[in-house]
Design a protein around this motif. Structure first.
Motif: not given
Length: 305
Positions: A190, A192, A209
């Motif tokens: 994950n 950004r 994201d």
């Protein structure tokens, strides 16, 4: 001699301490930044080329100990733009007296504001055109050995609004993330990622994201008969061999979901093929990410019925 040196150093330390104590109590001026955060701005409102300042420098007067606190912790001021934006265009104007009063409210009670730079805040604003566009990932993902992605990279937002001049908006249908390379992926990631917004435009978000799901893969093997397509009327085609060994690549979590009946080995006859045909594999299972056969080419005979 050594005793004299130690005595001298002791007096130096005492003098420094006395000077420091005096400096902390003495009143003087210093310059510190004030970071400004703006709230209440409508999405479709844009600002002039210089934009609104995100920092104001101030000169403040107080005792040294209190001034040091301003250097250790950043001063922050919030300005609500709803009080300054009226209509489709105009000027955001925060007068000097309002700005000084707002800054004084966040200073310690003993501090005196000497000056601000700039003295006031002034910036033209206008209403921009808007358009909703697709958002796509632009980058490279390098997987670790024996790993594969589960599906495509996922973005938290697949469509966003962009704002700008009508001519510029007409030329954009997709907003891409900034190009980046992610190496040695062997787990769920994950991250950004910033958006690469074209110059002269704004997006409703500066970043999205990114989610990458990967898992270790394995191979599953089958022996399948070969089906012939396109045999001419009045003829049959005999293959050598008639079966092939098929290997498919599948994620470990879906190994049991892949069955032989979901895969088909096919040879397509065309008149220009004289004695050999390519083996093609067709499969409907979405968990199969690659497939190959051995052999990949078979010999054939065209036999009249």
């Amino acid at each position: 001699m050594r005793k004299e040196i130690l005595t001298f150093l002791l007096f130096v330390i005492l003098a420094a301490l006395m000077w420091y104590g005096h400096a902390m109590q003495s009143v003087r001026n210093t310059r510190v930044p004030v970071c400004i955060q703006y709230t209440g701005k409508p999405d479709a409102i844009g600002f002039g080329a210089k934009g609104l300042p995100d920092t104001v420098m101030i000169e403040v007067r107080d005792a040294g100990s209190r001034l040091n606190a301003y250097h250790r912790e950043t001063l922050r001021l919030t300005i609500d733009l709803r009080s300054y934006i009226h209509g489709e265009q105009g000027t955001v104007q925060v007068p000097s007296d309002v700005l000084r009063r707002s800054i004084s409210d966040i200073l310690q009670g003993t501090s005196r504001l000497i000056e601000t730079s700039p003295e006031d805040i002034s910036c033209p604003y206008f209403t921009e055109q808007e358009k909703t566009v697709d958002v796509a990932f632009a980058g490279n993902i390098h997987l670790a050995n024996e790993y594969q992605m589960v599906g495509a990279p996922r973005l938290s937002s697949t469509r966003l609004k962009v704002y700008g001049q009508e001519k510029a908006l007409a030329a954009i249908d997709t907003l891409y993330t900034e190009a980046l390379t992610i190496e040695n992926v062997s787990d769920t990631i994950n991250k950004r990622v910033a958006l690469a917004v074209p110059e002269g435009m704004r997006a409703s978000k500066d970043s999205v994201d990114l989610r990458i799901i990967s898992e270790r893969f394995t191979e599953k093997k089958f022996t399948l008969p070969i089906h012939v397509i396109g045999a001419p009327e009045g003829y049959t085609i005999r293959l050598f061999p008639q079966d092939v060994e098929v290997s498919v690549r599948v994620g470990i979590s879906h190994f049991g979901n892949v069955q032989a009946q979901q895969i088909r080995a096919v040879c397509t006859y065309t008149p220009e093929r004289k004695d050999k045909l390519n083996v093609e594999l067709q499969y409907t299972n979405p968990y199969i990410t690659a497939a190959w056969s051995y052999p990949g080419i078979v010999e054939f005979l065209l036999i009249e019925k």
